[in-house]
Design an enzyme around this catalytic site. Structure first.
Site, PDB file in Angstrom:
ATOM      1  N   ASP A 113       0.815  -1.215   0.000  1.00  0.00           N
ATOM      2  CA  ASP A 113       0.000   0.000   0.000  1.00  0.00           C
ATOM      3  C   ASP A 113       0.851   1.268   0.000  1.00  0.00           C
ATOM      4  O   ASP A 113       0.319   2.382   0.053  1.00  0.00           O
ATOM      5  CB  ASP A 113      -0.975   0.009   1.182  1.00  0.00           C
ATOM      6  CG  ASP A 113      -0.281   0.098   2.542  1.00  0.00           C
ATOM      7  OD1 ASP A 113       0.972   0.060   2.580  1.00  0.00           O
ATOM      8  OD2 ASP A 113      -0.995   0.209   3.562  1.00  0.00           O
ATOM      9  N   ASP A 133       8.132   4.795  21.255  1.00  0.00           N
ATOM     10  CA  ASP A 133       8.059   6.252  21.315  1.00  0.00           C
ATOM     11  C   ASP A 133       6.855   6.616  22.179  1.00  0.00           C
ATOM     12  O   ASP A 133       5.751   6.124  21.954  1.00  0.00           O
ATOM     13  CB  ASP A 133       7.881   6.833  19.907  1.00  0.00           C
ATOM     14  CG  ASP A 133       8.668   8.109  19.698  1.00  0.00           C
ATOM     15  OD1 ASP A 133       8.614   8.964  20.601  1.00  0.00           O
ATOM     16  OD2 ASP A 133       9.317   8.266  18.654  1.00  0.00           O
ATOM     17  N   ASP A 191       8.913  11.781  23.816  1.00  0.00           N
ATOM     18  CA  ASP A 191       8.890  12.936  22.927  1.00  0.00           C
ATOM     19  C   ASP A 191       8.694  14.235  23.724  1.00  0.00           C
ATOM     20  O   ASP A 191       7.813  14.304  24.583  1.00  0.00           O
ATOM     21  CB  ASP A 191       7.738  12.747  21.926  1.00  0.00           C
ATOM     22  CG  ASP A 191       7.731  13.770  20.819  1.00  0.00           C
ATOM     23  OD1 ASP A 191       8.681  13.782  20.024  1.00  0.00           O
ATOM     24  OD2 ASP A 191       6.770  14.552  20.756  1.00  0.00           O
ATOM     25  N   GLU A 205      13.543  13.083  25.105  1.00  0.00           N
ATOM     26  CA  GLU A 205      13.844  14.107  24.100  1.00  0.00           C
ATOM     27  C   GLU A 205      13.519  15.453  24.719  1.00  0.00           C
ATOM     28  O   GLU A 205      12.383  15.685  25.159  1.00  0.00           O
ATOM     29  CB  GLU A 205      13.016  13.888  22.838  1.00  0.00           C
ATOM     30  CG  GLU A 205      13.401  14.866  21.731  1.00  0.00           C
ATOM     31  CD  GLU A 205      12.272  15.196  20.768  1.00  0.00           C
ATOM     32  OE1 GLU A 205      12.566  15.528  19.622  1.00  0.00           O
ATOM     33  OE2 GLU A 205      11.096  15.157  21.178  1.00  0.00           O
ATOM     34  N   HIS A 216      14.376  11.231  12.789  1.00  0.00           N
ATOM     35  CA  HIS A 216      13.276  11.526  11.860  1.00  0.00           C
ATOM     36  C   HIS A 216      13.039  13.019  11.672  1.00  0.00           C
ATOM     37  O   HIS A 216      12.292  13.410  10.773  1.00  0.00           O
ATOM     38  CB  HIS A 216      11.997  10.854  12.355  1.00  0.00           C
ATOM     39  CG  HIS A 216      11.556  11.356  13.698  1.00  0.00           C
ATOM     40  ND1 HIS A 216      12.231  11.054  14.866  1.00  0.00           N
ATOM     41  CD2 HIS A 216      10.535  12.158  14.070  1.00  0.00           C
ATOM     42  CE1 HIS A 216      11.638  11.638  15.882  1.00  0.00           C
ATOM     43  NE2 HIS A 216      10.609  12.321  15.428  1.00  0.00           N
ATOM     44  N   ASP A 217      13.664  13.858  12.513  1.00  0.00           N
ATOM     45  CA  ASP A 217      13.479  15.306  12.422  1.00  0.00           C
ATOM     46  C   ASP A 217      14.680  16.040  11.835  1.00  0.00           C
ATOM     47  O   ASP A 217      14.641  17.265  11.692  1.00  0.00           O
ATOM     48  CB  ASP A 217      13.210  15.894  13.821  1.00  0.00           C
ATOM     49  CG  ASP A 217      11.819  15.570  14.341  1.00  0.00           C
ATOM     50  OD1 ASP A 217      10.914  15.340  13.512  1.00  0.00           O
ATOM     51  OD2 ASP A 217      11.639  15.548  15.570  1.00  0.00           O
TER      52      ASP A 217
END
Length: 567
Positions: free
Chosen positions: A28, A101, A209, A268, A341-342
């Protein structure tokens, strides 16, 4: 939790999986849990100890899963709880751990807690979030009526008007990410109960996070104005707030207290100082094992912020990382990372992804991994994946980049300059699919990928690197093995060498009589590094060059050459 001076995570390496872009099992175009399970052989081959899984919870995906609508459900795009359980079981069978996370500064506005909270001003969960009436003297909806002048990280005000109740709710990020009110003990207990539920399911810890945002100044005062549209800087009023240490100690006690197992917690913490980090990571305080800080990945931000990049001054990078090494040397612990990822891809950001691609990718890896701390590898970093050649903003998917482009262009900025900044620093660079092989869509999916695959996957891919002893992948394998094999890497003292040199990054690690020396040239011209007497080519245990030249108290280094010596 383990808190002695030789905790298991001191010699461990963590690998971050961003599920949407890792591997797609059903065609997908979106990565999923079964895709991750099918690729665990890659992680075992690499030698990592822990997998950190970016959010897979049920989510409307306003911020790619960091907006959670159900903490105890898997988003259907990623699979099912059975798929999750199978992934955990397979990881454990291979001797690896799984860290989830944890996003608890905010939820999705579609979470049942918030749906109830916004249902009326008298709702039982109204106080689970930050609600405030319009600013005195203003009608709801008027410009300037927001309760404070704080700006959102994703552009615009940090307050959104709920028409039905006539009040505003706080959202430091997207308007679909309302902030939880941790002042309310019911909120805290609901979070802790959810965390215990995941531990009971076999999870080995949490990456939390923006966890230093959970304690706000209850007065919610205006921030100093920045001069841009009257927006105020609320950061001093919600970052590392007045009760954050109390909350994290309570979390540790309520979630991990009395529980058997070796767990990992990492917070984080944007804007955290080393002074704060010493407190957060002091084992005696029982808060978190380590923090993610952002000082070193802010050094190339220009006057206009992250999307106005400037060349990195290596001396500033050494001063920053060296300061954290020293500050957390006796008490506390560092997290070591270039990528997540940032962040944009490090080989494109701080390296040379053209002429010296392999050399700069491996040199930067060498420099990072042998510091004192726990290294984090972000998916594709171990292959030397690069930033993507986005033709236009239409090719991007990240809410931060799309919003910034719209607002900057509307304010009169040159669209090409804005796009240049997004290409260099946008978060989509980290989110292009992992490049498994040279086939169409890089072996990531049999369908249409949610974000385009980098065209360089035809030569830059895992399959091309596995059997190449000089590959970026195999260099990462050897770095990880060094940490596992030699205690000096995990817990040795740290001393920076040549701190004022603009191209050399050199340091020494010491544990008893054992000494490890890292010598790297992070530049495109040959350099000579002076060494103490006694080091020679026979001490080299790892190099990204074929014939290291070490003799007579110096090392001759080619462009982006890195050496590791041990005696």
């Amino acid at each position: 939790m383990t808190h002695d001076r030789t905790a298991w995570w001191q010699s461990a390496v963590v690998y971050q999986v961003y599920p949407r872009s890792f591997a797609d099992s059903d065609g997908d175009g979106v990565g999923d849990l079964r895709g991750i399970t099918a690729r665990l052989g890659h992680l075992q081959r690499l030698g990592v100890d822990v997998v950190w899984l970016s959010p897979v919870y049920a989510s409307p995906q306003a911020d790619n899963g960091y907006d959670i609508s159900d903490y105890r459900a898997i988003d259907p795009s990623f699979g099912t709880l059975d798929d999750f359980d199978a992934l955990v079981a397979d990881l454990h069978a291979r001797g690896m751990k799984l860290v989830m996370d944890l996003v608890v500064n905010h939820t999705s506005d579609e979470h049942p807690w918030f749906v109830e909270s916004r249902s009326s001003r008298d709702a039982p969960k109204r106080d689970w979030y930050w609600w405030r009436p319009p600013r005195e003297g203003f009608e709801a909806g008027q410009p300037g009526a927001e309760p404070t002048n704080w700006g959102s990280f994703f552009s615009g005000p940090a307050w959104h008007l709920d028409e039905a109740t006539g009040e505003y709710y706080l959202h430091l990020f997207d308007r679909k990410q309302p902030d939880l009110n941790w002042e309310n003990p019911e909120v805290r207990e609901a979070v802790y109960d959810m965390m215990r539920w995941w531990l009971d399911r076999g999870v080995d810890g949490f990456r939390m996070d923006v966890v230093n945002f959970i304690s706000k100044d209850p007065a919610l005062p205006d921030g100093a104005t920045t001069g841009v549209g009257g927006v105020g800087d609320g950061f001093p009023h919600f970052a590392t707030g007045p009760r954050v240490h109390e909350y994290l100690q309570e979390m540790h006690r309520e979630v991990f207290g009395g529980r058997e197992g070796d767990f990992l917690t990492v917070g984080e913490m944007p804007g955290v100082t080393w002074q704060d980090a010493v407190l957060f990571t002091d084992p005696a305080r029982r808060e978190v094992d380590m923090v993610f800080q952002f000082e070193h990945v802010s050094l190339d931000h220009g006057p206009g912020g992250k999307f106005d990049p400037r060349p990195l001054d290596l001396r500033l990078l050494k001063a920053s990382l060296g300061r954290w090494q020293t500050a957390l040397g006796e008490v506390g612990w560092n997290s070591l990372y270039w990528n997540n990822h940032d962040q944009p891809r490090v080989v494109s950001r701080f390296g040379d992804d053209d002429r010296w691609w392999r050399e700069s990718a491996t040199a930067l890896a060498t420099v990072l991994h042998l510091h004192r701390g726990t290294p984090y590898v972000y998916q594709g970093e171990e292959l030397g994946m690069t930033n993507a050649p986005f033709a236009s903003v239409e090719d991007m998917r990240d809410v931060e980049s799309v919003n910034h482009h719209r607002e900057a262009v509307a304010a009169g900025a040159d669209p090409e300059v804005v796009l240049r900044g997004l290409r260099a620093m946008g978060r989509d660079n980290a989110r292009t699919p992992v490049q498994w092989d040279g086939t169409p869509n890089a072996g990531f999916t049999s369908g249409e990928p949610w974000l385009a695959v980098n065209p360089n996957h035809t030569w830059l891919n895992a399959a091309a690197q596995y059997d190449d002893p000089r590959s970026v992948f195999n260099h990462y394998r050897r770095l990880i093995a060094l940490r596992h094999e030699h205690p000096v890497v995990a817990v040795g003292d740290f001393r920076m060498l040549h701190p004022d040199d603009p191209a050399l990054y050199c340091y020494e690690r010491t544990l008893g009589e054992r000494r490890l020396l890292v010598v790297a040239n992070l530049g495109g011209e040959p350099r000579t590094a002076g060494l103490e007497p006694g080091w020679d080519a026979g001490h080299v245990v790892l190099a990204n060059s074929d014939e290291p030249r070490v003799a007579d108290g110096h090392a001759e280094l080619g462009p982006w050459e890195a050496l590791v010596l041990l005696r």
